[in-house]
Every structure is written in structure tokens, then in C-alpha cells.
Scaffold this active site. Structure first.
Site, PDB file in Angstrom:
ATOM      1  N   SER A  40      75.072 -27.558  48.445  1.00 34.39           N
ATOM      2  CA  SER A  40      75.756 -28.025  47.400  1.00 34.39           C
ATOM      3  C   SER A  40      76.904 -27.009  46.933  1.00 34.39           C
ATOM      4  O   SER A  40      77.747 -26.890  47.658  1.00 34.39           O
ATOM      5  CB  SER A  40      74.801 -28.365  46.360  1.00 34.39           C
ATOM      6  OG  SER A  40      75.413 -29.015  45.219  1.00 34.39           O
TER       7      SER A  40
ATOM      8  N   HIS B 104      69.755 -35.324  47.898  1.00 35.76           N
ATOM      9  CA  HIS B 104      70.239 -34.170  47.538  1.00 35.76           C
ATOM     10  C   HIS B 104      69.288 -32.775  47.698  1.00 35.76           C
ATOM     11  O   HIS B 104      69.627 -31.734  48.232  1.00 35.76           O
ATOM     12  CB  HIS B 104      71.212 -34.045  46.522  1.00 35.76           C
ATOM     13  CG  HIS B 104      72.308 -33.034  46.429  1.00 35.76           C
ATOM     14  ND1 HIS B 104      73.401 -33.150  47.008  1.00 35.76           N
ATOM     15  CD2 HIS B 104      72.379 -32.018  45.478  1.00 35.76           C
ATOM     16  CE1 HIS B 104      74.214 -31.984  46.801  1.00 35.76           C
ATOM     17  NE2 HIS B 104      73.515 -31.348  45.954  1.00 35.76           N
TER      18      HIS B 104
END
Length: 407
Positions: free
Chosen positions: A174, A380
Site C-alpha cells: 500500500s 487489500h
């Protein structure tokens, strides 16, 4: 009724994380590095702590893991790998499930020199040579730009000095990957210090349309930001025990609210009931979130709502000039990012989509590959905590690293 309960849960989650006063933000016992060291040692590994002082005086903590048995590679070359956590994370987020499942153990067993970074402001790197985070608002005046320009280079240089090497493998999840892109766009000399960048769902250009939940969060953010600022709060989402106990009470197995907990998580990061071990939610909540600045949250909000890959806009020409020597925040020139990069993404990720990755890949001059996780609903958080993360991702990462080392 379910929808009302869900939004009540969201409200109290934000209330619990943001707090209502500076004192509420400051108080609360950290679970700290001793706890994670014991966890790692119980598996027969050793975790050591190293302090790095950046140019701005921020004291950053690096963790280094050593395998339970000496696993020498062919020859004397032991490549260093720096793993960088994502938003609101910390290095210990990578150790919560144990060997044969978590990436640092696997890399260490494979003979790599494994380091894990901590961004300034989280539970480990919440110190400064002159500023007190508990009383100084100046300490919290940072976002991605400052971490990338000052902290990451200090971390990389420290590892290379200790290892006696000229370059390392960088692995970021990320925004952990985002800061490496920013660093090398602003300080191109660091390209030669990154042998290969494995970018796991990097956030840069946001092209996808937000879902209904994200729209709700984005619409609410200016109000929340103003409310937090009015209370003189600069630190958000710190790690504290009462929050983890709140999550344990509501989200543990057998509770009515566990489904709402999962809805809350999946609406934000992507729906994947098969790969997320709901039983471990209370354990994850002990270590996540780990704290950051309000400016960091604002920076990410601006990136998602404008689609621009640029530094945080202070909304004031004078402040922008003070920080960037420009009326407007700088956009990052990715043509400067010359080191080799492999991009990883998944179809089930609501925060970073294939459209986002495609735009990023077009702007980077040295993308070696784009790898789609071979699982439709991989989200994610699955990059860290998927039940089958080893099979779906980590084995491929190791194969690629080994290929680079042997070539």
C-alpha cells in the site's frame, strides 16, 4: 435496523479511534515491542530492534528478524530485504500468524537479511530528538512527502551500512510502496540503492470510482477533520488496549456483531470471506491500527478524491510555500523512478484496482511485470493476512527474489 446498527458501529469505531480529546489520544497502554519480541521468540526466531534518526530528528525503529537456524545461501552474499507496512500499520503486523504463513519468517528461512520499517508516528517510531509527540503539534506535521523524503532514505542507508551492501530489495504494501516511489522521484540517487521494488497494491493514481461506503467516508471526512482539528488533536488511530478490547467484545466468534465487523472491514478493503480468518479479528485489533498523523489521513483523502499523485495540499498558499517553496503542492515525476519494479494487484481490492495499477505502470519507466493475484476476491488486507497468502503470493515473491539473486 441492520443498516442503523451498522452505522452506529461505524460511528463508535471512529469515536474509539479518533477520541474526543488529546488526553484520550495520549492515554492507553501500548502493546509495544516487548510483546512482539516474545511472540517471535516463542517460534524460535530472534527479533532485534534498531534505531534510526532521520535528518528531521525523528527516531525510527527498525526490526530485524533472524531465523531459528542459520540458513546460509550459496556463497557469502546474503541479500537484504526491507519490508514496509501500509497505512496505519506497523512492522509487527507481519508476524501475527507465525512461520509458514507470514512473509518475514519465510524470507528469513530462505536466507535473506530481513528488516521491517516503521513509519514515523506509529507505536514504535513515535519519538523525536527534541519534540514531544504528546505535547508538540509540530511533531505531527507530516504526511507521505516527509516520510518519503527524510525517513525512508535514512532507513535504507542504515540497512546498507549495517549489511555492507550497495543495494537492497524493497517490498512495500500500500503506502509502504508509495513512499519509495515518492523518494526516488524526489531523490533519484536512491534508485541505485533499490535492487528490485516489489510493490504490493501501491497507492498512487486513483482512477477507479469509489463504492458507496467510500463515498460515505469521503463525504464525512471534511467534517471529521474539522472536528478533530478543533479539539487540537493531531494524532489519529493510535494503538491502545481499550480499542482492542472493544473489538474483541463486538467481533469475537459467537457474537451477533461479528457479521457487522466483517461488513465494516470488507466494505472498505474488499469482500473476501474465504481468505479472512474472522476468528483472528481480536488478535489483529491488538496490533492494528498503530497510529499516524491527521495530515497523513488528509493526504490520502486528497489522493482518492482528486486522483492526483501529489503532496498534501494545505489549502493555503502561504503554508504550501513554506513546505514546498510553491503555491501548490508538487506532483511526483515518476519518470525519475528508474529502479526495477514489479507491481502486484488483485481484482477484489477496493482500494487499489487494476485501472489504478495500469495508470501507474504507464508512468513508470522500468516496470518488469504486473502480477495479478490468482484469486478473484483477494482484497487489500489479504496481502498480509490471507489464509492462503503463501500459496497465492509469497511463494511467487520468493521465486522472483531468488531469480534476481542468482542472475
Amino acid at each position: 435496523m441492520i443498516l442503523m446498527t451498522y452505522f452506529c458501529f461505524v460511528f463508535f469505531w471512529f469515536r474509539g479511534c479518533l477520541g474526543l480529546s488529546l488526553m484520550e489520544i495520549i492515554v492507553g497502554e501500548s502493546l509495544g515491542d516487548i510483546d512482539i519480541q516474545k511472540m517471535v521468540m516463542n517460534f524460535g526466531y530472534k527479533l532485534t530492534e534498531h534505531e534510526v534518526v532521520s535528518e528531521t530528528g525523528n527516531i525510527l525503529v527498525l526490526h530485524k528478524i533472524r531465523a531459528k537456524r542459520k540458513n546460509l545461501r550459496n556463497g557469502s552474499y546474503t541479500p537484504s530485504v526491507l519490508i514496509q507496512h501500509g497505512l496505519l500499520g506497523a512492522s509487527d503486523n507481519w508476524f501475527l500468524r507465525g512461520p509458514d504463513k507470514d512473509l518475514p519468517y519465510l524470507l528469513s528461512d530462505a536466507g535473506y537479511d530481513v528488516w521491517l520499517g516503521n513509519m514515523r508516528g506509529n507505536v514504535y517510531s513515535r519519538r523525536h530528538t527534541t519534540l514531544n509527540p504528546d505535547s508538540s503539534s509540530s511533531y505531527w506535521n507530516f504526511a507521505l512527502h516527509e516520510i518519503a523524503y527524510y525517513d525512508l532514505p535514512a532507513t535504507i542507508d542504515y540497512i546498507l551500512d549495517k549489511s555492507g551492501q550497495e543495494s537492497l530489495f524493497f517490498m512495500g504494501h500500500s503506502i509502504g510502496s508509495t513512499i519509495a516511489l515518492i523518494l526516488c522521484s524526489l531523490r533519484p540517487e536512491y534508485n541505485k540503492k533499490i535492487l528490485l521494488h516489489l510493490a504490493l497494491a501501491p497507492i498512487a493514481y486513483v482512477a477507479h470510482k469509489p463504492n458507496l461506503y467510500h463515498k460515505f467516508v469521503f463525504a464525512s471526512f471534511p467534517f471529521v477533520e474539522q472536528s478533530v482539528q478543533s479539539k487540537n488533536i493531531h494524532e489519529v488511530f493510535p494503538r491502545r488496549k481499550y480499542f482492542s478490547r472493544f473489538i474483541e467484545y463486538f467481533c469475537q466468534d459467537g457474537t451477533y456483531f461479528q457479521k457487522l465487523c466483517l461488513m465494516f472491514i470488507f466494505n472498505f478493503v474488499g469482500e473476501d470471506y474465504e481468505q479472512f480468518n474472522a476468528t483472528l479479528i481480536p488478535d489483529f485489533a491488538k496490533y492494528y491500527p498503530a497510529g499516524t498523523s491527521l495530515n497523513m489521513a488528509t493526504n490520502l483523502y486528497q489522493m482518492y478524491t482528486t486522483g492526483l499523485f501529489s503532496a498534501m495540499d494545505f489549502g493555503n498558499k502561504t503554508l504550501n510555500m513554506l513546505h514546498y517553496q510553491s503555491d501548490t503542492p508538487p506532483s511526483y515525476n515518476l519518470s525519475n523512478v528508474q529502479h526495477p519494479i514489479t507491481l502486484y494487484y488483485s481484482d477484489g481490492d477496493y482500494l487499489v484496482t487494476k485501472d489504478d495499477i495500469d495508470i501507474l505502470a504507464d508512468k513508470l519507466p522500468n516496470v518488469k511485470d504486473k502480477f495479478k493475484i490468482p484469486y478473484q476476491t483477494f482484497n487489500h488486507l489479504d496481502f498480509m493476512w490471507a489464509i492462503n497468502s503463501k500459496k497465492l503470493l509469497y511463494d511467487q515473491l520468493l521465486l522472483l527474489l531468488n531469480k534476481y539473486v542468482e542472475s
